[in-house]
Write an enzyme that holds these catalytic residues in place. Structure first.
Site, mmCIF file in Angstrom:
data_model
loop_
_atom_site.group_PDB
_atom_site.id
_atom_site.type_symbol
_atom_site.label_atom_id
_atom_site.label_comp_id
_atom_site.label_asym_id
_atom_site.label_seq_id
_atom_site.Cartn_x
_atom_site.Cartn_y
_atom_site.Cartn_z
ATOM 1 N N GLY A 155 0.839 -1.196 0.000
ATOM 2 C CA GLY A 155 0.000 0.000 0.000
ATOM 3 C C GLY A 155 0.872 1.242 0.000
ATOM 4 O O GLY A 155 2.001 1.218 0.500
ATOM 5 N N GLN A 214 2.921 9.864 1.222
ATOM 6 C CA GLN A 214 4.261 9.273 1.340
ATOM 7 C C GLN A 214 5.176 9.656 0.184
ATOM 8 O O GLN A 214 6.391 9.480 0.278
ATOM 9 C CB GLN A 214 4.163 7.745 1.417
ATOM 10 C CG GLN A 214 3.495 7.259 2.696
ATOM 11 C CD GLN A 214 3.319 5.753 2.655
ATOM 12 O OE1 GLN A 214 2.326 5.261 2.151
ATOM 13 N NE2 GLN A 214 4.283 5.020 3.164
ATOM 14 N N CYS A 257 5.642 -0.286 7.262
ATOM 15 C CA CYS A 257 5.323 0.870 6.428
ATOM 16 C C CYS A 257 6.545 1.215 5.589
ATOM 17 O O CYS A 257 7.664 1.210 6.097
ATOM 18 C CB CYS A 257 4.965 2.052 7.333
ATOM 19 S SG CYS A 257 4.566 3.551 6.439
ATOM 20 N N LEU A 258 6.324 1.525 4.322
ATOM 21 C CA LEU A 258 7.450 1.879 3.451
ATOM 22 C C LEU A 258 8.149 3.156 3.920
ATOM 23 O O LEU A 258 9.313 3.378 3.590
ATOM 24 C CB LEU A 258 6.972 2.051 2.001
ATOM 25 C CG LEU A 258 6.482 0.767 1.318
ATOM 26 C CD1 LEU A 258 5.957 1.068 -0.078
ATOM 27 C CD2 LEU A 258 7.589 -0.279 1.270
ATOM 28 N N HIS A 276 -4.609 1.784 7.546
ATOM 29 C CA HIS A 276 -3.229 2.273 7.663
ATOM 30 C C HIS A 276 -2.974 3.390 6.639
ATOM 31 O O HIS A 276 -2.442 4.450 6.977
ATOM 32 C CB HIS A 276 -2.276 1.081 7.460
ATOM 33 C CG HIS A 276 -0.824 1.429 7.406
ATOM 34 N ND1 HIS A 276 0.091 0.944 8.307
ATOM 35 C CD2 HIS A 276 -0.118 2.211 6.540
ATOM 36 C CE1 HIS A 276 1.299 1.419 8.004
ATOM 37 N NE2 HIS A 276 1.197 2.192 6.927
ATOM 38 N N GLU A 277 -3.381 3.148 5.390
ATOM 39 C CA GLU A 277 -3.137 4.143 4.334
ATOM 40 C C GLU A 277 -4.000 5.387 4.533
ATOM 41 O O GLU A 277 -3.550 6.506 4.267
ATOM 42 C CB GLU A 277 -3.371 3.541 2.942
ATOM 43 C CG GLU A 277 -2.515 2.327 2.596
ATOM 44 C CD GLU A 277 -1.026 2.529 2.812
ATOM 45 O OE1 GLU A 277 -0.535 3.664 2.714
ATOM 46 O OE2 GLU A 277 -0.341 1.524 3.094
ATOM 47 N N HIS A 319 -2.386 7.793 6.796
ATOM 48 C CA HIS A 319 -1.362 8.641 6.160
ATOM 49 C C HIS A 319 -1.985 9.940 5.641
ATOM 50 O O HIS A 319 -1.373 11.006 5.728
ATOM 51 C CB HIS A 319 -0.699 7.913 4.990
ATOM 52 C CG HIS A 319 0.392 6.959 5.388
ATOM 53 N ND1 HIS A 319 1.523 7.349 6.071
ATOM 54 C CD2 HIS A 319 0.534 5.628 5.175
ATOM 55 C CE1 HIS A 319 2.315 6.295 6.268
ATOM 56 N NE2 HIS A 319 1.733 5.233 5.735
HETATM 57 NI NI NI Z 1 2.488 3.309 5.692
#
Ligand code: NI
Length: 167
Positions: A46, A51, A91-92, A133-134, A137
């Site tokens: 995701g 991000q 998370c990236l 989660h996304e 963000h």
């Molecule tokens: Ni994330």
């Protein structure tokens, strides 16, 4: 097609609140394509526009192992949430850090797709976690903010040290 740079926690830009997308045009579709490419290359399941330093309400998600089931969510809203489930998240933007977060077990979301068409989706399990989660963000929230202050400061120090080592 271009791979985008993913912001790393604790970059303050990750705490920006995203604004709604007002028209799903060619620029947005190009961004979706670039975000999907960036997510698949990472690899991740995701990615929120936040991000990649684009502060609009746009997410891409693909939890399939074959990387061929892309979900696009524009201006997502949670219509209903049920139950609670704890799952380990990563998370990236917080590479190498994994920890447990409790979220709703099942969510119903309304959003626009890449053609600007509205849809509703009810998700559970990993997909439900990923959507929540996304969506966090887009509100400027990173999953480590659910952890204790001690864990958060340890994670910050670890990531800052790693950043210095690579410079
Ligand atoms: Ni994330």
């Amino acid at each position: 097609m271009a791979k985008l740079t993913i912001l790393r926690y604790p970059d303050p830009r990750l705490h920006t609140r995203a604004r709604p997308v007002d028209s799903v045009d060619a620029r947005i579709r190009q961004l979706i394509s670039d975000m999907a490419e960036t997510m698949y290359a990472a690899p991740g399941i995701g990615l929120a526009a936040t991000q990649v330093d684009e502060h609009i309400q746009l997410l891409v998600i693909d939890i399939s192992e074959t990387q061929d089931q892309l979900h696009v969510f524009i201006n997502p809203q949670i219509l209903a949430a049920q139950g609670n489930a704890e799952r380990e998240e990563g998370c990236l933007s917080v590479p190498g850090i994994y920890d447990k977060v409790t979220r709703a077990e099942r969510v119903t979301v309304r959003a626009l797709d890449e053609n600007g068409a509205a849809f509703e989706l009810t998700a559970e399990g990993l997909l439900a976690v990923c959507i929540q989660h996304e969506m966090d963000h887009l509100q400027g929230k990173v999953f480590v903010q659910y952890l204790s202050p001690l864990k958060q400061s340890r994670i910050k120090n670890k990531l800052k040290k790693r950043l210095q080592e690579t410079m």
